[in-house]
Design a protein around this motif. Structure first.
Motif, mmCIF file in Angstrom:
data_model
loop_
_atom_site.group_PDB
_atom_site.id
_atom_site.type_symbol
_atom_site.label_atom_id
_atom_site.label_comp_id
_atom_site.label_asym_id
_atom_site.label_seq_id
_atom_site.Cartn_x
_atom_site.Cartn_y
_atom_site.Cartn_z
ATOM 1 N N ARG A 166 -1.882 2.634 -11.025
ATOM 2 C CA ARG A 166 -3.272 2.470 -10.562
ATOM 3 C C ARG A 166 -3.844 3.808 -10.094
ATOM 4 O O ARG A 166 -4.993 4.157 -10.391
ATOM 5 C CB ARG A 166 -3.332 1.477 -9.394
ATOM 6 N N SER A 167 -3.040 4.517 -9.370
ATOM 7 C CA SER A 167 -3.487 5.799 -8.826
ATOM 8 C C SER A 167 -3.735 6.810 -9.949
ATOM 9 O O SER A 167 -4.731 7.545 -9.939
ATOM 10 C CB SER A 167 -2.416 6.293 -7.861
ATOM 11 N N VAL A 181 0.837 -1.209 0.000
ATOM 12 C CA VAL A 181 0.000 0.000 0.000
ATOM 13 C C VAL A 181 0.871 1.258 0.000
ATOM 14 O O VAL A 181 0.585 2.245 -0.684
ATOM 15 C CB VAL A 181 -0.946 0.006 1.228
ATOM 16 N N LEU A 225 4.169 5.829 -1.574
ATOM 17 C CA LEU A 225 3.906 6.914 -0.613
ATOM 18 C C LEU A 225 5.087 7.066 0.339
ATOM 19 O O LEU A 225 4.933 7.536 1.466
ATOM 20 C CB LEU A 225 2.616 6.628 0.172
ATOM 21 N N ASN A 251 2.987 5.281 -10.150
ATOM 22 C CA ASN A 251 1.833 4.661 -9.481
ATOM 23 C C ASN A 251 0.670 4.596 -10.477
ATOM 24 O O ASN A 251 -0.266 5.405 -10.464
ATOM 25 C CB ASN A 251 1.462 5.493 -8.251
ATOM 26 N N ARG A 280 -4.455 6.108 -13.053
ATOM 27 C CA ARG A 280 -5.670 5.707 -13.785
ATOM 28 C C ARG A 280 -6.916 6.160 -13.034
ATOM 29 O O ARG A 280 -7.867 6.665 -13.614
ATOM 30 C CB ARG A 280 -5.709 4.177 -13.972
ATOM 31 N N TRP A 316 -8.401 -3.907 -4.196
ATOM 32 C CA TRP A 316 -8.010 -3.272 -5.462
ATOM 33 C C TRP A 316 -8.648 -3.999 -6.655
ATOM 34 O O TRP A 316 -8.957 -5.191 -6.594
ATOM 35 C CB TRP A 316 -6.487 -3.327 -5.653
ATOM 36 N N LEU A 347 -13.717 -0.091 -6.378
ATOM 37 C CA LEU A 347 -14.205 0.356 -5.072
ATOM 38 C C LEU A 347 -13.598 1.712 -4.678
ATOM 39 O O LEU A 347 -14.291 2.571 -4.120
ATOM 40 C CB LEU A 347 -13.898 -0.697 -3.999
ATOM 41 N N ALA A 348 -12.316 1.887 -4.980
ATOM 42 C CA ALA A 348 -11.674 3.165 -4.642
ATOM 43 C C ALA A 348 -12.321 4.291 -5.452
ATOM 44 O O ALA A 348 -12.629 5.366 -4.913
ATOM 45 C CB ALA A 348 -10.173 3.081 -4.903
ATOM 46 N N SER A 349 -12.553 4.039 -6.724
ATOM 47 C CA SER A 349 -13.205 5.064 -7.556
ATOM 48 C C SER A 349 -14.592 5.392 -7.010
ATOM 49 O O SER A 349 -14.982 6.562 -6.931
ATOM 50 C CB SER A 349 -13.343 4.582 -9.001
ATOM 51 N N PHE A 355 -6.093 2.007 -0.059
ATOM 52 C CA PHE A 355 -6.985 0.851 0.103
ATOM 53 C C PHE A 355 -6.170 -0.413 0.320
ATOM 54 O O PHE A 355 -5.058 -0.552 -0.207
ATOM 55 C CB PHE A 355 -7.895 0.705 -1.134
ATOM 56 N N THR A 411 0.296 12.335 -7.224
ATOM 57 C CA THR A 411 0.675 10.921 -7.166
ATOM 58 C C THR A 411 1.977 10.728 -7.934
ATOM 59 O O THR A 411 2.296 11.523 -8.820
ATOM 60 C CB THR A 411 -0.438 10.023 -7.755
ATOM 61 N N GLY A 453 -6.475 12.173 -1.082
ATOM 62 C CA GLY A 453 -5.570 11.025 -1.168
ATOM 63 C C GLY A 453 -6.328 9.768 -0.800
ATOM 64 O O GLY A 453 -7.345 9.833 -0.091
ATOM 65 N N ARG A 502 -9.675 8.739 -14.399
ATOM 66 C CA ARG A 502 -11.041 8.202 -14.512
ATOM 67 C C ARG A 502 -12.037 9.144 -13.839
ATOM 68 O O ARG A 502 -13.165 9.299 -14.283
ATOM 69 C CB ARG A 502 -11.079 6.820 -13.853
ATOM 70 N N ALA A 528 -11.474 -3.524 -8.307
ATOM 71 C CA ALA A 528 -12.925 -3.767 -8.358
ATOM 72 C C ALA A 528 -13.714 -2.469 -8.469
ATOM 73 O O ALA A 528 -14.931 -2.467 -8.311
ATOM 74 C CB ALA A 528 -13.361 -4.549 -7.123
HETATM 75 C C1 LIG Z 1 -4.630 3.901 -5.783
HETATM 76 C C2 LIG Z 1 -5.638 2.807 -5.431
HETATM 77 C C3 LIG Z 1 -6.647 3.341 -4.440
HETATM 78 C C4 LIG Z 1 -6.342 2.382 -6.725
HETATM 79 O O1 LIG Z 1 -7.136 1.241 -6.463
HETATM 80 P P1 LIG Z 1 -7.922 0.518 -7.661
HETATM 81 O O2 LIG Z 1 -8.703 -0.580 -7.100
HETATM 82 O O3 LIG Z 1 -6.958 0.215 -8.753
HETATM 83 O O4 LIG Z 1 -8.846 1.692 -8.207
HETATM 84 P P2 LIG Z 1 -10.345 1.670 -8.728
HETATM 85 O O5 LIG Z 1 -11.302 1.582 -7.623
HETATM 86 O O6 LIG Z 1 -10.454 2.844 -9.628
HETATM 87 O O7 LIG Z 1 -10.466 0.312 -9.536
HETATM 88 C C5 LIG Z 1 -10.227 0.328 -10.925
HETATM 89 C C6 LIG Z 1 -10.035 -1.067 -11.442
HETATM 90 O O8 LIG Z 1 -11.127 -1.912 -11.047
HETATM 91 C C7 LIG Z 1 -11.641 -2.591 -12.209
HETATM 92 N N1 LIG Z 1 -13.044 -2.950 -11.931
HETATM 93 C C8 LIG Z 1 -13.462 -4.210 -11.683
HETATM 94 N N2 LIG Z 1 -14.764 -4.208 -11.393
HETATM 95 C C9 LIG Z 1 -15.197 -2.924 -11.474
HETATM 96 C C10 LIG Z 1 -16.462 -2.316 -11.285
HETATM 97 N N3 LIG Z 1 -17.534 -3.010 -10.923
HETATM 98 N N4 LIG Z 1 -16.542 -0.963 -11.429
HETATM 99 C C11 LIG Z 1 -15.478 -0.255 -11.787
HETATM 100 N N5 LIG Z 1 -14.237 -0.788 -11.968
HETATM 101 C C12 LIG Z 1 -14.113 -2.137 -11.817
HETATM 102 C C13 LIG Z 1 -11.426 -1.600 -13.318
HETATM 103 O O9 LIG Z 1 -11.417 -2.221 -14.571
HETATM 104 C C14 LIG Z 1 -10.040 -1.054 -12.947
HETATM 105 O O10 LIG Z 1 -9.041 -1.939 -13.337
HETATM 106 P P3 LIG Z 1 -7.712 -1.369 -14.062
HETATM 107 O O11 LIG Z 1 -7.169 -0.259 -13.208
HETATM 108 O O12 LIG Z 1 -6.835 -2.572 -14.114
HETATM 109 O O13 LIG Z 1 -8.134 -0.829 -15.363
HETATM 110 C C15 LIG Z 1 -4.938 1.571 -4.808
HETATM 111 O O14 LIG Z 1 -4.057 1.027 -5.752
HETATM 112 C C16 LIG Z 1 -4.169 1.882 -3.532
HETATM 113 O O15 LIG Z 1 -4.730 1.957 -2.442
HETATM 114 N N6 LIG Z 1 -2.814 2.067 -3.660
HETATM 115 C C17 LIG Z 1 -1.988 2.318 -2.490
HETATM 116 C C18 LIG Z 1 -2.113 3.721 -1.974
HETATM 117 C C19 LIG Z 1 -1.691 4.738 -3.013
HETATM 118 O O16 LIG Z 1 -0.707 4.574 -3.686
HETATM 119 N N7 LIG Z 1 -2.443 5.822 -3.123
HETATM 120 C C20 LIG Z 1 -2.174 6.817 -4.133
HETATM 121 C C21 LIG Z 1 -2.319 8.183 -3.628
HETATM 122 S S1 LIG Z 1 -3.927 8.871 -4.105
#
Ligand SMILES: CC(C)(COP(=O)(O)OP(=O)(O)OC[C@H]1O[C@@H](n2cnc3c(N)ncnc32)[C@H](O)[C@@H]1OP(=O)(O)O)[C@@H](O)C(=O)NCCC(=O)NCCS
Length: 180
Positions: free
Chosen positions: A148-149, A41, A45, A146, A151, A113, A117-119, A108, A142, A105, A155, A115
């Protein structure tokens, strides 16, 4: 980072399709220890700042220490947190001269991750910001590495303002379009 300031807190819990967002509570402590000590996680950071043992000591019995720190709950389990703070004027990189933008910020647990859920949670917090701090610019920083962050940010409508290097890494500074 500066505290958010005077907003109604604790908030009325925010319920989304799959989640509930609320203030952090005593029962969240074990999950907070997990979140803050996790190498995965904290990878982008700066790495964990404390060991599990230190966190057990440091996290207050009531972790609800300031407004703007939302616990995210799914089916009764803590899965992450969203932090809303102010970006201090003294820092570099702003979208308005007086600084103090609302900065968001999120952290999760890896089991949550991938799914959406963070979005879903950040979207809900953006709604809370709209209602509570209307007209305020909202920013997010970010590491570029990173993915995922980044994206997630794009998004949700954040667009790049600038990139800079800090803490030995390239950083992405963005804001929500259509704000002051
Ligand atoms: C940054 C972080 C919150 C992102 O988490 P995440 O789960 O990837 O983000 P989202 O909630 O947007 O999920 C998006 C993914 O879920 C997928 N997904 C699956 N089911 C879904 C649904 N029902 N609805 C939407 N998206 C879905 C999407 O396709 C997407 O996948 P992809 O990124 O591979 O394209 C997480 O990686 C994290 O906690 N990282 C550590 C802390 C950190 O670095 N924070 C950054 C500072 S802000």
């Amino acid at each position: 980072m500066k505290p958010l300031g005077a907003v109604p807190w604790p908030p009325t819990p925010i319920v989304t399709e799959r989640l509930t967002l609320r203030e952090t509570r005593t029962e969240d402590r074990p999950a907070l220890v997990e979140l803050l000590s996790s190498e995965t996680v904290q990878a982008y950071l700066g790495g964990p700042q404390h060991t599990r043992e230190q966190l057990e000591e440091l996290i207050p019995a009531d972790p609800n220490t300031r407004p703007g720190i939302f616990a995210v709950e799914r089916e009764g389990e803590f899965i992450g947190r969203i932090t809303v703070q102010r970006r201090e004027k003294a820092w570099a990189h702003h979208v308005r001269d007086e600084g103090d933008e609302v900065e968001i910020g999120c952290e999760f647990l890896p089991t949550a991750w991938g799914a959406g859920l963070a979005s879903e949670a950040v979207r809900a917090v953006l709604g809370w910001i709209d209602a509570t701090l209307p007209g305020e610019p909202v920013v997010l920083t970010t590491q570029v590495a990173n993915e995922r962050s980044l994206r997630l940010a794009r998004r949700l409508g954040f667009v790049e303002v600038e990139r800079f290097t800090a803490y030995g890494a390239e950083q992405w500074f963005g804001h929500l379009e259509g704000r002051p």
